[in-house]
Write a protein that holds these residues in place. Structure first.
Motif, PDB file in Angstrom:
ATOM      1  N   GLY A   1      -4.802   0.107   9.727  1.00 36.34           N
ATOM      2  CA  GLY A   1      -3.595  -0.409   9.081  1.00 36.34           C
ATOM      3  C   GLY A   1      -2.494   0.624   9.063  1.00 36.34           C
ATOM      4  N   PRO A   2      -1.433   0.393   8.275  1.00 33.15           N
ATOM      5  CA  PRO A   2      -0.289   1.312   8.275  1.00 33.15           C
ATOM      6  C   PRO A   2      -0.595   2.604   7.516  1.00 33.15           C
ATOM      7  CG  PRO A   2       0.062  -0.443   6.678  1.00 33.15           C
ATOM      8  CD  PRO A   2      -1.237  -0.752   7.367  1.00 33.15           C
ATOM      9  N   LYS A   3      -0.213   3.743   8.114  1.00 35.03           N
ATOM     10  CA  LYS A   3      -0.349   5.049   7.443  1.00 35.03           C
ATOM     11  C   LYS A   3       1.034   5.703   7.439  1.00 35.03           C
ATOM     12  CE  LYS A   3      -4.982   5.110   7.556  1.00 35.03           C
ATOM     13  NZ  LYS A   3      -5.908   5.290   6.467  1.00 35.03           N
ATOM     14  N   LEU A   4       1.344   6.343   6.327  1.00 32.83           N
ATOM     15  CA  LEU A   4       2.648   6.995   6.193  1.00 32.83           C
ATOM     16  C   LEU A   4       2.606   8.393   6.815  1.00 32.83           C
ATOM     17  CD1 LEU A   4       5.527   6.855   4.864  1.00 32.83           C
ATOM     18  CD2 LEU A   4       4.501   8.110   2.957  1.00 32.83           C
TER      19      LEU A   4
ATOM     20  N   LEU B   1       5.959   5.376  10.078  1.00 31.01           N
ATOM     21  CA  LEU B   1       4.577   4.893   9.977  1.00 31.01           C
ATOM     22  C   LEU B   1       3.819   5.111  11.271  1.00 31.01           C
ATOM     23  CD1 LEU B   1       5.245   1.352   8.428  1.00 31.01           C
ATOM     24  CD2 LEU B   1       4.655   3.452   7.193  1.00 31.01           C
ATOM     25  N   MET B   2       2.498   5.267  11.138  1.00 26.68           N
ATOM     26  CA  MET B   2       1.594   5.120  12.279  1.00 26.68           C
ATOM     27  C   MET B   2       0.766   3.874  11.996  1.00 26.68           C
ATOM     28  SD  MET B   2       0.727   6.571  15.143  1.00 26.68           S
ATOM     29  CE  MET B   2       0.805   8.364  15.186  1.00 26.68           C
ATOM     30  N   ILE B   3       0.805   2.934  12.928  1.00 26.83           N
ATOM     31  CA  ILE B   3       0.018   1.710  12.750  1.00 26.83           C
ATOM     32  C   ILE B   3      -1.327   1.946  13.430  1.00 26.83           C
ATOM     33  CG2 ILE B   3      -0.027  -0.783  13.043  1.00 26.83           C
ATOM     34  CD1 ILE B   3       2.285   0.371  11.256  1.00 26.83           C
ATOM     35  N   THR B   4      -2.326   2.220  12.623  1.00 24.44           N
ATOM     36  CA  THR B   4      -3.659   2.572  13.133  1.00 24.44           C
ATOM     37  C   THR B   4      -4.567   1.342  13.090  1.00 24.44           C
ATOM     38  OG1 THR B   4      -4.627   3.103  10.993  1.00 24.44           O
ATOM     39  CG2 THR B   4      -3.341   4.852  12.051  1.00 24.44           C
TER      40      THR B   4
ATOM     41  N   GLU C   1       0.816  -1.228   0.000  1.00 24.81           N
ATOM     42  CA  GLU C   1       0.000   0.000   0.000  1.00 24.81           C
ATOM     43  C   GLU C   1       0.844   1.270   0.000  1.00 24.81           C
ATOM     44  OE1 GLU C   1      -2.801  -0.219   3.277  1.00 24.81           O
ATOM     45  OE2 GLU C   1      -3.313  -2.292   2.773  1.00 24.81           O
ATOM     46  N   ILE C   2       2.101   1.182   0.454  1.00 24.00           N
ATOM     47  CA  ILE C   2       2.892   2.413   0.630  1.00 24.00           C
ATOM     48  C   ILE C   2       4.190   2.378  -0.187  1.00 24.00           C
ATOM     49  CG2 ILE C   2       4.128   3.827   2.334  1.00 24.00           C
ATOM     50  CD1 ILE C   2       1.980   2.910   4.399  1.00 24.00           C
ATOM     51  N   ILE C   3       5.016   1.362   0.035  1.00 21.00           N
ATOM     52  CA  ILE C   3       6.366   1.387  -0.563  1.00 21.00           C
ATOM     53  C   ILE C   3       6.304   1.148  -2.078  1.00 21.00           C
ATOM     54  CG2 ILE C   3       8.669   0.362  -0.529  1.00 21.00           C
ATOM     55  CD1 ILE C   3       8.021   1.780   2.105  1.00 21.00           C
ATOM     56  N   GLU C   4       5.606   0.099  -2.486  1.00 21.67           N
ATOM     57  CA  GLU C   4       5.624  -0.217  -3.930  1.00 21.67           C
ATOM     58  C   GLU C   4       4.967   0.876  -4.773  1.00 21.67           C
ATOM     59  OE1 GLU C   4       4.264  -4.277  -3.844  1.00 21.67           O
ATOM     60  OE2 GLU C   4       6.219  -4.951  -3.086  1.00 21.67           O
ATOM     61  N   PRO C   5       3.833   1.464  -4.346  1.00 20.14           N
ATOM     62  CA  PRO C   5       3.306   2.606  -5.126  1.00 20.14           C
ATOM     63  C   PRO C   5       4.292   3.778  -5.181  1.00 20.14           C
ATOM     64  CG  PRO C   5       1.631   1.769  -3.630  1.00 20.14           C
ATOM     65  CD  PRO C   5       2.902   1.052  -3.280  1.00 20.14           C
TER      66      PRO C   5
END
Ligand code: GLY
Length: 246
Positions: A97-100, A91-94, A67-71
């Motif tokens: 899920g993970p949010k940048l 990251l914030m692990i909410t 969701e974050i690194i590959e995009p």
């Protein structure tokens, strides 16, 4: 007017080594940014860290990559600016899920110290593979042990630190799974002296974060530096989790 999403959860530092096309997950850590025990007081560059970050489960790592690194890697390549180097995702692990929160293009400090204690492969070989665009053929091996580092800072930090005080006892402190990384030190008249805010990183490994914590503080307590200070609770969240059996 700026409207921002308010994120609650647990923070984690997630690292990837990138060669423009491939992002190789390169370890996780959690640091303690506040100067005081119990995560109180002003922010610092980091008063200690441990690795791996328990909150980065295999599922959370897989989601972070997808969701974050590959995009990000695809987006950079599509812009004509493929990224090669260390990508550090804060990251914030909410609950969702993970949010940048932020990206840095460097290792973290003091996260790097705990990552290096756990890396079983030659860092230079991996960095060369990143430069040469060869990471798709590489993997990195990590120790199953936990690593934890405690920052010793000079009195005054994170304001203006006192410089020049003499530090003794480092030879007696290292060993038994502990290593001491220098940050703000200098040699003056043959003596080791403080020469910055964050001065030493007393780092140890162990089967658990709790064991690494005990070893790091045992080493730190052998250092003779009355003008230095540290937090006494680095790793508290992970240790509590271990004690609860989670
Ligand atoms: N420890 C946080 C950073 O290096 O940015």
């Amino acid at each position: 007017m700026v409207v921002e999403e308010y994120l609650t959860g647990e923070e984690a530092s997630f690292f990837c080594l990138c060669d423009g096309a491939t992002a190789l997950p390169f370890g996780t850590a959690q640091d303690h940014k506040r100067v005081g025990d119990g995560d109180t007081g002003p922010n610092t560059g980091g008063m200690g860290a441990y690795s791996p970050a328990p909150v980065m489960t295999p599922e959370m790592t897989e989601r972070t990559m997808r969701e974050i690194i590959e995009p990000t890697m695809r987006g950079m390549a599509n812009l004509g600016a493929p990224f090669a180097g260390i990508l550090f995702a804060g990251l914030m692990i909410t609950d969702q899920g993970p949010k940048l929160i932020e990206y840095n293009t460097r290792f973290g400090d003091p996260e790097c110290q705990v990552l290096m204690m756990r890396l079983k492969d030659d860092l230079l070989v991996l960095l060369n593979a990143a430069v040469d665009g060869q990471l798709a053929h590489m993997s990195a091996r990590w120790s199953d042990e936990a690593a934890l580092t405690v920052v010793m800072a000079a009195r005054g930090y994170p304001g203006t630190p006192e410089k020049g005080s003499v530090i003794r006892g480092l030879d007696e402190a290292a060993g038994e799974g502990a290593e001491i990384f220098h940050a703000g030190t200098a040699i003056n008249g043959g003596a080791l002296v403080a020469n910055g805010g964050r001065v030493l990183n007393v780092t140890a490994t162990g089967a658990t974060v709790g064991e690494a914590q005990r070893r790091a503080y045992a080493a730190l307590d052998r250092i003779d530096w009355p003008q230095g200070f540290c937090r006494r609770d680095i790793g508290w969240r992970a240790v509590e989790r271990e004690q609860a059996g989670g």
